[in-house]
Design a protein around this motif. Structure first.
Motif, short mmCIF file in Angstrom:
data_model
loop_
_atom_site.label_atom_id
_atom_site.label_comp_id
_atom_site.label_asym_id
_atom_site.label_seq_id
_atom_site.Cartn_x
_atom_site.Cartn_y
_atom_site.Cartn_z
N PHE A 1 40.19 46.40 38.88
CA PHE A 1 40.58 45.34 39.30
C PHE A 1 41.53 45.39 40.51
O PHE A 1 42.61 46.08 40.14
CB PHE A 1 40.95 44.32 38.33
CG PHE A 1 39.94 43.87 37.25
CD1 PHE A 1 38.71 43.05 37.51
CD2 PHE A 1 39.79 44.75 36.10
CE1 PHE A 1 37.94 42.74 36.47
CE2 PHE A 1 38.75 44.59 35.22
CZ PHE A 1 37.74 43.63 35.51
N MET A 2 41.38 44.59 41.36
CA MET A 2 42.60 44.48 42.44
C MET A 2 43.61 43.75 41.92
O MET A 2 43.54 42.62 41.65
CB MET A 2 42.10 44.45 43.84
CG MET A 2 43.01 44.41 45.07
SD MET A 2 42.37 43.94 46.59
CE MET A 2 43.80 43.84 47.36
N GLY B 1 44.25 50.89 51.10
CA GLY B 1 45.01 49.78 51.16
C GLY B 1 45.22 48.68 50.20
O GLY B 1 46.12 47.79 49.98
N ALA B 2 44.33 49.25 48.93
CA ALA B 2 44.46 48.24 47.78
C ALA B 2 45.18 48.95 46.60
O ALA B 2 45.04 50.23 46.50
CB ALA B 2 43.29 47.68 47.50
N VAL B 3 45.70 48.35 45.71
CA VAL B 3 46.14 48.74 44.41
C VAL B 3 45.15 48.16 43.21
O VAL B 3 44.84 47.04 43.05
CB VAL B 3 47.65 48.42 43.95
CG1 VAL B 3 47.84 49.06 42.56
CG2 VAL B 3 48.68 48.64 45.07
N PHE B 4 44.44 49.24 42.39
CA PHE B 4 43.65 48.79 41.50
C PHE B 4 44.08 49.27 40.12
O PHE B 4 44.85 50.35 39.98
CB PHE B 4 42.21 49.62 41.73
CG PHE B 4 41.42 49.16 43.01
CD1 PHE B 4 40.76 48.12 43.11
CD2 PHE B 4 41.55 50.09 44.19
CE1 PHE B 4 40.28 47.67 44.52
CE2 PHE B 4 40.96 49.67 45.37
CZ PHE B 4 40.47 48.51 45.46
N VAL B 5 43.81 48.41 39.23
CA VAL B 5 44.21 48.79 37.65
C VAL B 5 42.93 48.87 36.97
O VAL B 5 41.92 48.16 37.26
CB VAL B 5 44.96 47.75 37.10
CG1 VAL B 5 44.61 46.39 37.03
CG2 VAL B 5 45.53 48.31 35.70
N TRP B 6 42.83 50.04 36.15
CA TRP B 6 41.75 50.02 35.21
C TRP B 6 42.05 49.38 33.62
O TRP B 6 43.06 49.15 33.37
CB TRP B 6 41.66 51.46 34.73
CG TRP B 6 40.50 51.65 33.70
CD1 TRP B 6 40.67 51.75 32.22
CD2 TRP B 6 38.97 51.75 33.72
NE1 TRP B 6 39.22 51.92 31.63
CE2 TRP B 6 38.43 51.57 32.52
CE3 TRP B 6 38.19 51.24 34.94
CZ2 TRP B 6 37.04 51.44 32.50
CZ3 TRP B 6 36.79 51.02 34.66
CH2 TRP B 6 36.26 51.18 33.54
N HIS B 7 41.23 48.48 33.56
CA HIS B 7 41.43 47.45 32.44
C HIS B 7 40.29 47.54 31.39
O HIS B 7 39.08 47.62 31.69
CB HIS B 7 41.46 45.84 32.73
CG HIS B 7 41.58 44.92 31.62
ND1 HIS B 7 40.45 44.63 30.91
CD2 HIS B 7 42.57 44.68 30.92
CE1 HIS B 7 40.77 43.58 30.03
NE2 HIS B 7 42.25 43.69 29.90
N ASP B 8 40.38 47.89 30.12
CA ASP B 8 39.52 48.35 29.13
C ASP B 8 40.06 47.42 27.81
O ASP B 8 41.14 48.07 27.14
CB ASP B 8 39.12 49.70 29.00
CG ASP B 8 38.20 49.88 27.90
OD1 ASP B 8 37.71 48.97 27.44
OD2 ASP B 8 37.81 51.22 27.76
N ILE C 1 35.10 42.64 49.15
CA ILE C 1 35.81 41.34 48.27
C ILE C 1 35.90 41.85 46.99
O ILE C 1 35.03 42.50 46.10
CB ILE C 1 34.57 40.31 48.39
CG1 ILE C 1 34.12 39.77 49.72
CG2 ILE C 1 34.93 39.14 47.30
CD1 ILE C 1 32.84 38.91 49.93
N ALA C 2 37.19 41.47 46.71
CA ALA C 2 37.86 41.67 45.30
C ALA C 2 37.98 40.09 44.69
O ALA C 2 38.89 39.50 45.16
CB ALA C 2 38.92 42.54 45.30
N HIS C 3 37.55 40.21 43.47
CA HIS C 3 37.99 38.97 42.63
C HIS C 3 38.36 39.33 41.29
O HIS C 3 37.86 40.01 40.47
CB HIS C 3 36.78 37.93 42.52
CG HIS C 3 35.68 38.23 41.60
ND1 HIS C 3 34.58 38.88 42.38
CD2 HIS C 3 35.35 38.22 40.30
CE1 HIS C 3 33.75 39.30 41.43
NE2 HIS C 3 34.43 38.86 39.99
N THR C 4 39.81 39.01 41.01
CA THR C 4 40.34 39.40 39.80
C THR C 4 40.73 38.30 38.83
O THR C 4 41.09 37.41 39.22
CB THR C 4 41.51 40.39 39.96
OG1 THR C 4 41.27 41.41 40.77
CG2 THR C 4 42.24 40.79 38.97
#
Length: 371
Positions: free
Chosen positions: A19-20, A126-133, A247-250
């Protein structure tokens, strides 16, 4: 506003995936509090490593938010030391691993429980993503990356920060299978349309006219839109320019989403992108954003589609919603959902994508999905 349980998605409130959470350029050594996936985080860039660090927000000492403070002298003097961050209340210091490594006024041992969770993050395009589980597992797939990002012929995007919308992500993901909306919403004259579900990928291949992105009588717009997991959509598009829509939706809270939009555009000169190419790319991104805004306005004002009255020609909505459930349930159940949906699905009355497009997709998707 509907919640995950209303859609009967599964065991988890928030899904598993990448997720961004920020634009890379906006993350500095000044901590910032961000709220996603129903919780607070402290986000900052380490001074020593230059890496982005994402921690649970609340200090275990007395529950102070590590990043939402500007008046404490800890905050004024700079809360980040090296790659560590100090709590603005009592100056306990936490490393990038989340463990407390210094209590300035105590000579005793640091309690083993003096720690916060450190989250796996990746900077990409150019984006920061986190892994969520929800199960706490390691990433199942890599954060999306396009090889074109490193090609000087392609102009780097700037993000359109569209903010929060009180819409559950399910309503946004529905768009990937919505064959019938292209004409009424976008003015498209659809020539072919199909969906394919493959593991964590949901794919849409479409070709036709488009009144927003292609002038009357212009070239046919051909797109391949790919969800990389539940949240990140990358669309390869040919028409006026070769480009990729991002497109990112978090999820923010259960039933709301935060949305970003961007466009990567190839130079038409065949060489490195020029200042004129960058200006043209910005104009084309504005056109793409106008097209996305047509969807966005519908989502903003519609009521939740808990049980849609789907008819022949709508698209593989039910297949897509089953595919989407894999991210809201334990990994051990993933195949139960995939065996119901994997493969190619063409709405009745539509033509499938050309074989050549599928072949190109087969060659490029593994690279895009696993780079």
């Amino acid at each position: 506003m509907a919640c995950s349980k209303d859609y009967n998605l599964g065991e988890f409130t928030f899904p598993r995936g990448w997720f961004m959470v920020a634009e890379s350029a906006k993350v500095t050594d000044k901590p910032q509090g961000v709220h996603f996936l129903g919780q607070e985080f402290a986000l900052y860039r380490g001074k020593d490593s230059g890496k982005v660090i994402l921690l649970d927000a609340y200090c275990p000492h007395m529950g102070t938010h590590l990043a939402r403070n500007s008046t404490s002298y800890v905050a004024q003097d700079g809360a980040v030391e090296g790659d560590s961050i100090r709590c603005p209340y009592h100056a306990w210091r936490f490393g990038p691993d989340g463990k407390c490594n210094h209590i300035p006024y105590s000579t005793g041992p640091i309690p083993p429980a003096a720690k916060v969770r450190s989250w796996p993050v990746v900077e990409s395009m150019g984006a920061v993503f986190v892994w969520h589980d929800p199960e706490g597992g390691e990433p199942e797939w890599d954060a999306p990356f396009l090889q074109e990002w490193n090609d000087p012929a392609w102009t780097h995007w700037t993000f359109d920060d569209l903010g929060k919308i009180d819409t559950h992500p399910q309503e946004i993901v529905d768009n990937i299978t919505d064959a019938a909306h292209f004409g009424p919403v976008h003015g498209s004259r659809t020539k072919f349309f199909e969906n394919e579900f493959r593991g964590h990928l949901a794919i849409q291949r479409m070709g036709g006219g488009h009144r927003t992105l292609v002038a009357q009588g212009g070239p046919m717009l051909v797109t391949e839109a790919v969800y990389h997991g539940p949240s990140i959509l990358i669309t390869r598009m040919s028409g006026l320019y070769d480009s990729y829509i991002f497109i990112a939706h978090t999820p923010v809270d259960d039933g709301s989403s935060y949305v970003w939009h961007a466009l990567l555009v190839k130079s038409t000169s065949g060489g490195a992108a020029t200042a004129a190419d960058h200006a043209a790319a910005r104009q084309y991104q504005d056109m793409a954003l106008a097209a996305f805004a047509q969807d966005f306005e519908v989502w903003k004002h519609k009521r939740p589609c808990i049980q849609g009255m789907f008819v022949q020609g709508d698209g593989a909505f039910r297949k897509q919603r089953t595919w989407y459930k894999q991210f809201y349930n334990p990994r051990a159940q993933k195949q139960e959902f995939l065996k119901q949906v994997e493969g190619i699905h063409v709405p009745r009355g539509m033509e499938p994508a050309p074989d050549a497009m599928r072949a190109q997709s087969e060659a490029s998707l593994p690279m895009v999905a696993n780079a």
